[in-house]
Design a protein around this motif. Structure first.
Motif, PDB file in Angstrom:
ATOM      1  N   GLY A 125       0.813  -1.205   0.000  1.00  0.00           N
ATOM      2  CA  GLY A 125       0.000   0.000   0.000  1.00  0.00           C
ATOM      3  C   GLY A 125       0.850   1.261   0.000  1.00  0.00           C
ATOM      4  O   GLY A 125       1.713   1.442   0.857  1.00  0.00           O
ATOM      5  N   LEU A 126       0.605   2.145  -0.967  1.00  0.00           N
ATOM      6  CA  LEU A 126       1.318   3.418  -1.084  1.00  0.00           C
ATOM      7  C   LEU A 126       0.296   4.542  -1.244  1.00  0.00           C
ATOM      8  O   LEU A 126      -0.732   4.366  -1.913  1.00  0.00           O
ATOM      9  CB  LEU A 126       2.247   3.422  -2.294  1.00  0.00           C
ATOM     10  N   HIS A 127       0.600   5.681  -0.646  1.00  0.00           N
ATOM     11  CA  HIS A 127      -0.266   6.844  -0.823  1.00  0.00           C
ATOM     12  C   HIS A 127      -0.317   7.200  -2.317  1.00  0.00           C
ATOM     13  O   HIS A 127       0.681   7.056  -3.030  1.00  0.00           O
ATOM     14  CB  HIS A 127       0.271   8.019  -0.011  1.00  0.00           C
ATOM     15  N   PRO A 128      -1.473   7.668  -2.807  1.00  0.00           N
ATOM     16  CA  PRO A 128      -1.575   8.027  -4.232  1.00  0.00           C
ATOM     17  C   PRO A 128      -0.473   8.987  -4.692  1.00  0.00           C
ATOM     18  O   PRO A 128       0.027   8.864  -5.816  1.00  0.00           O
ATOM     19  CB  PRO A 128      -2.958   8.674  -4.323  1.00  0.00           C
ATOM     20  N   ASP A 129      -0.072   9.921  -3.834  1.00  0.00           N
ATOM     21  CA  ASP A 129       1.013  10.842  -4.210  1.00  0.00           C
ATOM     22  C   ASP A 129       2.328  10.089  -4.390  1.00  0.00           C
ATOM     23  O   ASP A 129       3.138  10.432  -5.262  1.00  0.00           O
ATOM     24  CB  ASP A 129       1.190  11.924  -3.140  1.00  0.00           C
ATOM     25  N   GLU A 130       2.540   9.065  -3.568  1.00  0.00           N
ATOM     26  CA  GLU A 130       3.767   8.272  -3.671  1.00  0.00           C
ATOM     27  C   GLU A 130       3.767   7.461  -4.961  1.00  0.00           C
ATOM     28  O   GLU A 130       4.801   7.319  -5.633  1.00  0.00           O
ATOM     29  CB  GLU A 130       3.887   7.358  -2.451  1.00  0.00           C
ATOM     30  N   LEU A 131       2.605   6.929  -5.314  1.00  0.00           N
ATOM     31  CA  LEU A 131       2.502   6.204  -6.587  1.00  0.00           C
ATOM     32  C   LEU A 131       2.835   7.130  -7.753  1.00  0.00           C
ATOM     33  O   LEU A 131       3.590   6.747  -8.661  1.00  0.00           O
ATOM     34  CB  LEU A 131       1.079   5.647  -6.762  1.00  0.00           C
ATOM     35  N   ARG A 132       2.279   8.334  -7.722  1.00  0.00           N
ATOM     36  CA  ARG A 132       2.534   9.264  -8.817  1.00  0.00           C
ATOM     37  C   ARG A 132       3.997   9.678  -8.860  1.00  0.00           C
ATOM     38  O   ARG A 132       4.590   9.799  -9.944  1.00  0.00           O
ATOM     39  CB  ARG A 132       1.629  10.497  -8.667  1.00  0.00           C
ATOM     40  N   ARG A 133       4.570   9.891  -7.702  1.00  0.00           N
ATOM     41  CA  ARG A 133       5.973  10.315  -7.656  1.00  0.00           C
ATOM     42  C   ARG A 133       6.888   9.258  -8.262  1.00  0.00           C
ATOM     43  O   ARG A 133       7.863   9.568  -8.945  1.00  0.00           O
ATOM     44  CB  ARG A 133       6.379  10.607  -6.209  1.00  0.00           C
ATOM     45  N   HIS A 134       6.569   7.998  -8.036  1.00  0.00           N
ATOM     46  CA  HIS A 134       7.383   6.909  -8.577  1.00  0.00           C
ATOM     47  C   HIS A 134       6.941   6.503  -9.993  1.00  0.00           C
ATOM     48  O   HIS A 134       7.549   5.623 -10.601  1.00  0.00           O
ATOM     49  CB  HIS A 134       7.302   5.681  -7.663  1.00  0.00           C
ATOM     50  N   ILE A 158       9.769  -8.763  -4.609  1.00  0.00           N
ATOM     51  CA  ILE A 158       8.968  -8.162  -5.678  1.00  0.00           C
ATOM     52  C   ILE A 158       7.500  -8.331  -5.313  1.00  0.00           C
ATOM     53  O   ILE A 158       7.051  -9.429  -4.964  1.00  0.00           O
ATOM     54  CB  ILE A 158       9.289  -8.817  -7.033  1.00  0.00           C
ATOM     55  N   VAL A 159       6.758  -7.236  -5.384  1.00  0.00           N
ATOM     56  CA  VAL A 159       5.376  -7.238  -4.920  1.00  0.00           C
ATOM     57  C   VAL A 159       4.575  -6.257  -5.765  1.00  0.00           C
ATOM     58  O   VAL A 159       5.124  -5.309  -6.335  1.00  0.00           O
ATOM     59  CB  VAL A 159       5.332  -6.867  -3.416  1.00  0.00           C
ATOM     60  N   ALA A 160       3.274  -6.483  -5.865  1.00  0.00           N
ATOM     61  CA  ALA A 160       2.391  -5.561  -6.582  1.00  0.00           C
ATOM     62  C   ALA A 160       2.017  -4.395  -5.672  1.00  0.00           C
ATOM     63  O   ALA A 160       1.876  -4.553  -4.459  1.00  0.00           O
ATOM     64  CB  ALA A 160       1.131  -6.294  -7.031  1.00  0.00           C
ATOM     65  N   VAL A 161       1.865  -3.205  -6.265  1.00  0.00           N
ATOM     66  CA  VAL A 161       1.515  -2.012  -5.486  1.00  0.00           C
ATOM     67  C   VAL A 161       0.030  -1.704  -5.644  1.00  0.00           C
ATOM     68  O   VAL A 161      -0.602  -2.073  -6.631  1.00  0.00           O
ATOM     69  CB  VAL A 161       2.349  -0.784  -5.915  1.00  0.00           C
ATOM     70  N   THR A 162      -0.502  -1.029  -4.620  1.00  0.00           N
ATOM     71  CA  THR A 162      -1.887  -0.581  -4.667  1.00  0.00           C
ATOM     72  C   THR A 162      -1.987   0.795  -4.043  1.00  0.00           C
ATOM     73  O   THR A 162      -1.184   1.160  -3.175  1.00  0.00           O
ATOM     74  CB  THR A 162      -2.815  -1.575  -3.922  1.00  0.00           C
ATOM     75  N   SER A 163      -2.943   1.583  -4.505  1.00  0.00           N
ATOM     76  CA  SER A 163      -3.166   2.917  -3.961  1.00  0.00           C
ATOM     77  C   SER A 163      -3.832   2.808  -2.594  1.00  0.00           C
ATOM     78  O   SER A 163      -4.831   2.091  -2.438  1.00  0.00           O
ATOM     79  CB  SER A 163      -4.050   3.729  -4.901  1.00  0.00           C
ATOM     80  N   ASP A 164      -3.275   3.490  -1.594  1.00  0.00           N
ATOM     81  CA  ASP A 164      -3.753   3.355  -0.225  1.00  0.00           C
ATOM     82  C   ASP A 164      -3.598   4.696   0.488  1.00  0.00           C
ATOM     83  O   ASP A 164      -2.502   5.055   0.920  1.00  0.00           O
ATOM     84  CB  ASP A 164      -2.939   2.265   0.481  1.00  0.00           C
ATOM     85  N   ASP A 165      -4.694   5.439   0.622  1.00  0.00           N
ATOM     86  CA  ASP A 165      -4.596   6.751   1.255  1.00  0.00           C
ATOM     87  C   ASP A 165      -4.687   6.668   2.776  1.00  0.00           C
ATOM     88  O   ASP A 165      -4.774   7.688   3.453  1.00  0.00           O
ATOM     89  CB  ASP A 165      -5.647   7.716   0.703  1.00  0.00           C
ATOM     90  N   SER A 166      -4.629   5.441   3.328  1.00  0.00           N
ATOM     91  CA  SER A 166      -4.597   5.309   4.789  1.00  0.00           C
ATOM     92  C   SER A 166      -3.203   5.552   5.341  1.00  0.00           C
ATOM     93  O   SER A 166      -3.036   5.704   6.553  1.00  0.00           O
ATOM     94  CB  SER A 166      -5.086   3.917   5.213  1.00  0.00           C
TER      95      SER A 166
END
Length: 904
Positions: A620-629, A647-655
């Motif tokens: 889980g990554l904050h949406p801003d972190e996903l965009r930054r990467h 290696i792992v899949a990422v997901t948007s997580d604003d928590s």
């Protein structure tokens, strides 16, 4: 069918729920909550209510297995041969290298009688303090906190305090997931008394926060600063109980000097919260007539865990909120009998009856009772130290019972090196499928839930009698019986001709011997027996001889089990977590729990329906972190720490905040190649020796893995798991999980930089049953794309997509619904394998309510029709059993468009 019901307890968390096991004498058929048990009054969570689905015999260890060389495979043997071999190896090792060359690593899931047998074996017979428990990873910082501040490892509260408290502080615990039955109880209490204040302290916005009047999303690891900042305000505003402090405590003057510097502005900056939130929190704590704190791993799993526990208890001492209804510091235990382990001395620094291994008088008392000359004085190795010493070659023989260190310990690369280096590893385990099983030279099959008898102590000091419903399968035996049998054989080699220490034939005998070591101690159990628990029900200690009932609440008279009867304020300064964000590792990795899985998934991982809510490991990554990467939902990334990578899949997580990442703790190497704990750090608290599993520095790197694989197969999932998992070992990314309810299936998702050897795919197809029968196939060798779908009696039973997997969600939806689609053949023959048109199932349709099998889409459809929460409960049944899905349903209701009322 001869259907019977046996009352017992749940084998998961430390709530200690009573369960009614329905069985026919041979098989467990169902489970329900015991309405008479005072821990849960009939309620169960999604994990407890599905216990009967976790009895897959294909995952069980059924017979002893032995290998006589590290390069050989284990082969089946008999109990006599297995235990004679183990006794010979341990005796020879002790004779040649001394008693401290062997060690025991045991578990908070053992029963009290099992624990006591192991302790007597290690300390009285072998003569070593090298016996530690996986509770070292769980509750050891809470132990230190209670002992330093209050004088004894004794949680002073009861569950009924949840109903009567005016202010409840939940710290470092996603209680809604980790202790759902207690959380439901708190929810009901707040609904009846809305004036109750609930404060949640957690870096993440979890489901627990939905109940909160105030959520303090502090920066990870800053709890001590927060508590000192609250105390600063309590002192400044005179929100303290001066009479209680003067009559019952000591040490405030030193602490007062320390917290003087923890001003609101300083704490606001350190913790990442605003001053108004801090002041509101302090005001509620300081002015509420009663104050209760609840905490779990967020405090304990830290290099400052002991300081965090003591700093929290300081708030209770300052406000005099101890020994009264609705008041007190209350740790929420992570395992079903971690408390029983602490009581029997099952940490390397402890002895039975809350005694200290370092205390000569305590050692002499226990030695005299056991009838041995002396107990070892050498300091025993704690969990992290044990595996470090094993890797260094100093531990020659290790006995592991009912735990999975090759999944649960931090810094897995080091742990696995240690297990591989140890000359002789014994694993006493119910499940042969754990990651640790691969390292066992001797595998001993143990009885599991519903198959053994003994006792456990829950978080509120309540002892329950665990009753057996059915006999263990195969040749599995209860843990105490295995331990006693081995001990008797070892005793003949180490103490020939001397009186036997292990003349036990029933677990009740073990409990009756053990309880005498508690007589006159703070946890006096001398009045309890298995028979008494059967007669009057579960009881809280202390329960001395001639008592009529257990003790609901401790320290009601303000007298504490310390040298002078006073509780102690502890003045430890705030120290930052071991790994801070820096240029090389700019993210903080937080680990935590899933709603429907438990610990290393050795048990829950056998029940397909428990994967319905979350089906694979996701970072889980904050949406801003996903965009930054520049990552998008579902991308595979390499997550790296100073110790390893996965290696792992990422997901948007604003928590979570930007700069943080969240990964559930459960995914070991069996389910996710490498496992979560390849990343976590072994640095530990200097007092409790509990590692900082919650907080690691990490970074993200993009990976190029264009070739992907997706496979699904119904049937014997454990057999398929064992056959297919090794074939995937050569892929860079591998994720396995289960799915379905009536027709469980194994799911595989893998990826690699290039297509594998054709023989690997052919072997996978063979195991999936895709080489014959009603199989639809398409191959595009030029682009290394292949599709296989098996359809039997009008429904899909197996799938294999190779090259790319765009249609996997759609196909999985068809499989779940038990149907095919008229567009299936057209899709199969298309050059691209994306689902046709706007086909349903482009995203996984997760199960929102596991108890009633209600999907998220069904809930959303109900909301669209105008149903509120009560309407959804009535029509769909969701939220009417364990209630774990209710916070998520509330969020869906809050985020859905509301109808606009138009006045005419």
């Amino acid at each position: 069918m001869n259907r019977q019901t046996t009352a017992s307890t749940c084998c998961y968390c430390g709530v200690g729920c009573g369960v009614l096991i329905e069985h026919d004498g041979e098989r467990i058929l169902g489970v329900s909550g015991d309405p008479t048990h005072p821990a849960n009054f009939g309620k169960l969570c999604s994990k407890g209510s599905s216990l009967h689905l976790t009895g897959d015999l294909t995952a069980r260890a059924l017979y002893p297995e032995l290998r006589l060389g590290k390069d050989l495979a284990r082969s089946r043997t008999d109990w006599d041969t297995a235990l004679e071999h183990a006794a010979n190896v341990f005796a020879d090792t002790i004779t040649e290298h001394g008693p401290d060359s062997v060690a025991f690593y045991i578990s908070g899931q053992l029963l009290t009688e099992d624990y006591y047998s192991f302790n007597k074996l290690a300390r009285a017979l072998v003569g070593t303090n090298n016996i530690d428990s996986n509770s070292r990873l769980c509750m050891s910082s809470a132990v230190v906190g209670y002992k330093r501040s209050l004088g004894a490892d004794a949680p002073p509260c009861s569950y009924e305090d949840l109903e009567s408290s005016d202010c409840v502080l939940i710290v470092g615990s996603n209680m809604a997931y980790a202790h759902p039955v207690l959380f439901r109880r708190l929810e009901e209490a707040k609904a009846l008394r809305p004036q109750m204040k609930v404060i949640v302290v957690d870096p993440r916005r979890t489901d627990t926060c939905d109940l909160a009047d105030l959520h303090l999303a502090i920066l990870p690891g800053t709890d001590v600063a927060l508590f000192h900042g609250i105390l600063h305000l309590l002192l400044w505003e005179d929100w303290i109980d001066r009479d209680f402090i003067q009559a019952h405590t000591e040490g405030l003057a030193e602490l007062k000097k320390l917290v003087h510097d923890y001003t609101p502005q300083m704490v606001s900056q350190l913790c990442g919260i605003n001053v108004e939130q801090l002041r509101q929190c302090a005001q509620w704590i300081g002015t509420s007539p009663s104050f209760l704190s609840l905490w779990c791993m967020g405090l304990n799993q830290s290099t400052a865990g002991s300081a965090k526990n003591s700093a929290l208890i300081n708030l209770h001492l300052a406000t005099g909120t101890l020994g009264r209804p609705g008041c007190g510091p209350f740790s929420l235990t992570g395992q079903p009998n971690a408390m029983g382990g602490r009581e029997t001395g099952s940490l390397s620094n402890l002895l039975p009856g809350h005694r200290e291994a370092a205390n000569p008088e305590h050692r002499a008392e226990v030695a005299a009772y056991w009838g041995v000359e002396q107990l070892p004085a050498n300091t025993g190795l704690t969990a992290i130290e044990l595996f470090e010493q094993m890797r260094a070659g100093k531990i020659k023989a290790l006995w592991i019972a009912c735990t999975n260190p090759a999944q649960s310990l931090p810094d897995q690369n080091t742990v696995r090196q240690a297990l591989a280096a140890c000359p002789f590893v014994v694993l006493q385990e119910a499940f042969r499928t754990t990651e640790t099983a691969a390292f066992a030279d001797l595998l001993l099959p143990a009885a599991s839930w519903g198959e053994k008898e003994g006792s456990v102590t829950n978080s509120e000091r309540r002892i329950s009698h665990v009753r057996r419903a059915i006999v263990p399968p195969g040749e599995a035996r209860p843990d105490w019986a295995i331990t006693v049998d081995f001990a008797q054989r070892l005793e003949r080699r180490l103490r020939p001709g001397k009186p036997g220490l292990f003349a036990f034939e029933q677990p009740a005998q073990i409990f009756d011997e053990y309880k005498q070591l508690t007589r006159g101690r703070d946890l006096d159990l001398s009045g309890i027996s298995h028979a008494l628990l059967d007669r009057i029900g579960p009881q809280q200690w202390p329960f001395p001889d001639n008592a009529k009932a257990g003790t609901t609440r401790l320290y009601t008279d303000g007298v504490f089990p310390t040298r002078n009867g006073r509780a102690r304020f502890i003045a430890d300064p705030y120290r930052a977590a071991k790994e801070q964000r820096d240029a090389r590792f700019p993210l903080t990795l937080i680990t935590g729990r899933l709603r429907d899985q438990w610990h290393g998934m050795s048990r829950t991982g056998t029940a397909a329906q428990l994967f319905g809510h979350v089906s694979e490991a996701l970072l889980g990554l904050h949406p801003d972190e996903l965009r930054r990467h520049r990552f998008k939902e579902g991308d595979l990334v390499s997550l790296k720490s100073r110790r390893g990578n996965v290696i792992v899949a990422v997901t948007s997580d604003d928590s979570v905040r930007p700069g943080q990442a969240f990964l559930p703790m459960h995914w070991g190497d069996r389910f996710l190649k490498g496992g979560v704990n390849a990343l976590t750090q072994p640095a530990f608290d200097p007092l409790s020796k509990q590692p900082e599993l919650k907080h690691s520095g990490v970074r993200l790197e993009a990976v190029q893995l264009p070739w992907q694989l997706f496979a699904l197969i119904e049937g014997d999932v454990q057999q398929h798991f064992e056959a297919l998992r090794p074939l995937c070992e050569g892929f860079a990314y591998v994720s396995l999980s289960l799915a379905g309810r009536e027709r469980p299936a194994l799911l595989i998702r893998a990826a690699h930089g290039e297509a594998p050897d054709l023989q690997v795919l052919q072997r996978i197809d063979q195991l999936l049953g895709l080489n014959d029968g009603p199989v639809m196939a398409y191959d595009d060798p030029r682009r290394s794309i292949g599709k296989r779908v098996k359809v039997e009696k009008g429904r899909i039973t197996a799938i294999r997509l190779a090259g790319e997997t765009l249609a996997r969600h759609w196909l999985q939806s068809l499989w779940l619904e038990g149907r095919t689609d008229e567009q299936l053949r057209r899709w199969l023959l298309a050059p691209l394998s994306a689902p046709p048109g706007n086909a349903a199932g482009t995203a996984s349709n997760k199960t929102l309510c596991n108890c009633k099998n209600v999907s998220e889409s069904a809930v959303c459809a109900g909301i669209t029709r105008g149903l509120d929460l009560n309407g959804l409960k009535q029509e769909l049944g969701c939220g009417t059993q364990c209630g774990s899905c209710v916070p998520e349903i509330k969020r869906l209701l809050a985020s859905s468009p509301q109808p606009i009322a138009i006045s005419l």
